[in-house]
Structure formats: C-alpha cells, structure tokens
Design a protein around this motif. Sequence first.
Motif, PDB file in Angstrom:
ATOM      1  N   ARG A  80      29.756  15.389  29.725  1.00 16.07           N
ATOM      2  CA  ARG A  80      31.179  15.110  30.473  1.00 16.07           C
ATOM      3  C   ARG A  80      31.786  15.895  31.052  1.00 16.07           C
ATOM      4  N   LYS A  81      31.918  17.097  30.919  1.00 14.23           N
ATOM      5  CA  LYS A  81      32.701  18.342  31.930  1.00 14.23           C
ATOM      6  C   LYS A  81      32.897  18.147  32.884  1.00 14.23           C
ATOM      7  N   GLY A  82      32.125  17.383  33.889  1.00 10.59           N
ATOM      8  CA  GLY A  82      32.201  17.127  35.116  1.00 10.59           C
ATOM      9  C   GLY A  82      33.553  16.441  35.159  1.00 10.59           C
ATOM     10  N   MET A  83      33.852  15.483  34.654  1.00 17.55           N
ATOM     11  CA  MET A  83      34.527  14.485  35.192  1.00 17.55           C
ATOM     12  C   MET A  83      36.065  14.357  34.195  1.00 17.55           C
ATOM     13  N   HIS A  84      37.395  14.407  34.148  1.00 16.79           N
ATOM     14  CA  HIS A  84      38.375  13.718  34.181  1.00 16.79           C
ATOM     15  C   HIS A  84      39.362  13.112  34.465  1.00 16.79           C
ATOM     16  N   LEU A  85      40.198  13.087  33.175  1.00 17.87           N
ATOM     17  CA  LEU A  85      40.751  11.286  32.611  1.00 17.87           C
ATOM     18  C   LEU A  85      42.454  11.161  33.414  1.00 17.87           C
ATOM     19  N   VAL A  86      42.849  10.852  33.996  1.00 14.50           N
ATOM     20  CA  VAL A  86      44.248  11.206  34.866  1.00 14.50           C
ATOM     21  C   VAL A  86      44.956   9.699  33.934  1.00 14.50           C
ATOM     22  N   PRO A 107      42.122  22.877  30.555  1.00  9.34           N
ATOM     23  CA  PRO A 107      40.786  22.542  30.928  1.00  9.34           C
ATOM     24  C   PRO A 107      39.952  23.601  30.842  1.00  9.34           C
ATOM     25  N   MET A 108      40.333  25.052  31.258  1.00 12.65           N
ATOM     26  CA  MET A 108      39.241  26.079  31.604  1.00 12.65           C
ATOM     27  C   MET A 108      39.587  26.893  29.983  1.00 12.65           C
ATOM     28  N   VAL A 109      40.611  26.667  29.694  1.00 10.00           N
ATOM     29  CA  VAL A 109      40.736  27.514  28.086  1.00 10.00           C
ATOM     30  C   VAL A 109      39.865  26.526  26.900  1.00 10.00           C
ATOM     31  N   ILE A 110      39.972  24.962  27.279  1.00 12.80           N
ATOM     32  CA  ILE A 110      38.872  24.099  26.443  1.00 12.80           C
ATOM     33  C   ILE A 110      37.262  24.747  26.831  1.00 12.80           C
ATOM     34  N   HIS A 111      37.371  24.266  27.518  1.00 19.80           N
ATOM     35  CA  HIS A 111      35.922  24.981  28.489  1.00 19.80           C
ATOM     36  C   HIS A 111      35.120  26.115  28.543  1.00 19.80           C
ATOM     37  N   ARG A 112      35.718  27.246  28.116  1.00 14.74           N
ATOM     38  CA  ARG A 112      35.524  28.581  27.432  1.00 14.74           C
ATOM     39  C   ARG A 112      35.485  29.439  29.014  1.00 14.74           C
ATOM     40  N   ARG A 116      42.470  35.212  31.751  1.00 15.40           N
ATOM     41  CA  ARG A 116      43.605  34.574  31.322  1.00 15.40           C
ATOM     42  C   ARG A 116      43.813  34.502  33.392  1.00 15.40           C
ATOM     43  N   ASP A 117      43.291  35.899  34.050  1.00 10.99           N
ATOM     44  CA  ASP A 117      43.614  36.188  35.070  1.00 10.99           C
ATOM     45  C   ASP A 117      43.273  35.388  35.958  1.00 10.99           C
ATOM     46  N   SER A 118      41.862  35.332  36.374  1.00 13.40           N
ATOM     47  CA  SER A 118      41.148  33.915  36.748  1.00 13.40           C
ATOM     48  C   SER A 118      41.216  32.183  37.104  1.00 13.40           C
ATOM     49  N   VAL A 161      41.423  21.272  38.110  1.00 14.11           N
ATOM     50  CA  VAL A 161      40.967  22.931  38.127  1.00 14.11           C
ATOM     51  C   VAL A 161      39.565  23.279  37.821  1.00 14.11           C
ATOM     52  N   THR A 162      38.935  22.837  37.238  1.00 15.06           N
ATOM     53  CA  THR A 162      37.870  22.523  36.320  1.00 15.06           C
ATOM     54  C   THR A 162      36.396  22.609  37.825  1.00 15.06           C
TER      55      THR A 162
END
Length: 252
Positions: A80-86, A107-112, A116-118, A161-162
């Motif tokens: 489900r990485k390619g979906m997001h619920l608002v 979300p980028m942190v969660i999915h590693r 930090r810069d990117s 963002v992902t």
Amino acid sequence: MSALLDIASLSVAFDGKPAITDVTLQVAAGDSVALVGGSGAGKSTVARAVAGLVTPTAGRIVFDGVDLTAVPQRRRGAARKGMHLVFQDPYASLPPTLRVGDVVAEPMVIHRIGDRDSRRRAAVAALESVHLRPAESFLQRYPHELSGGQRQRVAFARALVTRPKLLLADEPTSGLDASLRLEIVDLMSELAVSENMAVVHITHDLALAARSCRDIVVMQGGRIVETGRADTVLADPAHEYTAALVGAVSGV
C-alpha cells in the motif's frame, strides 16, 4: 485503459452487521471518482478497506496489479506504499507537536526514503505543489498557526510527498467554508492531472463531487445504487435516491 484500483464484490461487516455489500469499482491512473451518499452509506468504509484500516469479509481489492486481500499481513504495508488517505479533519490528522516541514516529510521517514536534506527538498516541492508559497516560510510553523484551508493543504502535501499513485480523500472539505471547499476540490482535480494520480473523493456533497470528479458512484445503505459520468448523473439520475440527492442540492 486498465484500472489502477480494481475493487470487486467487496463486503465489510462490523460485529456481524453489514457495512458495505458487493461493492465493485474501478479507477484508472489520472482519473477521479467521487463516492457520494448520506451518512452511513458506506463511503468511508470503502476507503478504509482499501487503505487497510478495516478488514473485508468478502471480495477483492487489487491495487497496481497486487491483490491486497491475498497479500500476507507482513507485506501489506509495502503493497500500500503507493496510496495515501487524507482524512476529513486537518485539526486531528496533523501531529500538533511537529512543525509543518516534519509533518510533510514524515511519510518519507516512515518508508525510509532519502536523507534529511532530500526529505526537506521533497517537503518544499510538495508544499509548492499545493500552492503554499513560498514553501520555506511554512516549514518551521506549527499546524495550529495555520488556517483551516492551509492545514488541509498541508495534509495534501503530506500525501503527495512520496508521489503516490492513488489518493483517497475522505470528506477533505468538511468544516471548511464555501470558498475554501471550492479551493480544495479544484486542487484535487489539478493534482489528478498534474501527478497522474487516481483520486477517490468521498463526500456527501453532490455539487462538489461533480466539480472535482469525472465519474460519480452513489451509495445507499452500504451498496452502490448508481454509477455514471457526473454530468449525466446530475442531469438525468436513474435511481430515486440519486434523484433525491440532486433535488436537495441548490444550484446543481
């Protein structure tokens, strides 16, 4: 065009009571579909089943070629990485102790993903894409320092963002005034095209559904009662429940 999201004969029950029954729906990349109906119609349950927040009792959910109902539990998050619920309430859905830049990058942190810069660069780009400009001026602010419309835009930036392929928006304009509701649904329409995302907009507001989406799916009592192009459904509803919804909307 093949469907990015393919829901077939989906059913969900809570404590043995049906919440949705035999729901079938397809959404292609770049397409936008509105799930419309009153309270208790089952709209949000469909989105939550797709997002993995509730467990189906029957049926199939295929996303980007993967049958999510058949994937082992340990792999479902990755699938489900390619979906997001608002969610509908930006006051509750945004972590109040995080600054906006960290909220968007989370979300980028969660999915590693990235360093930090990117992540900061991606957060800036996401904020720019939802018209919070200049984005740098929002990074260090807290959600409570923003207006309701700005908070919901942050929620969309966080979703983007992902670079997801599917956006599930559950009553994203709830609690906003009329002008902000129009801004948010127009933003959704723009993102569907610019990001080539599939968008599912859950709403009770038929007028907003028609403005934001090409197709409308009407639900009543946990079942789909009508599906069609938005202009056709509004001009000539085939089901009596849809006709009642159309009749209740001023200016449609």
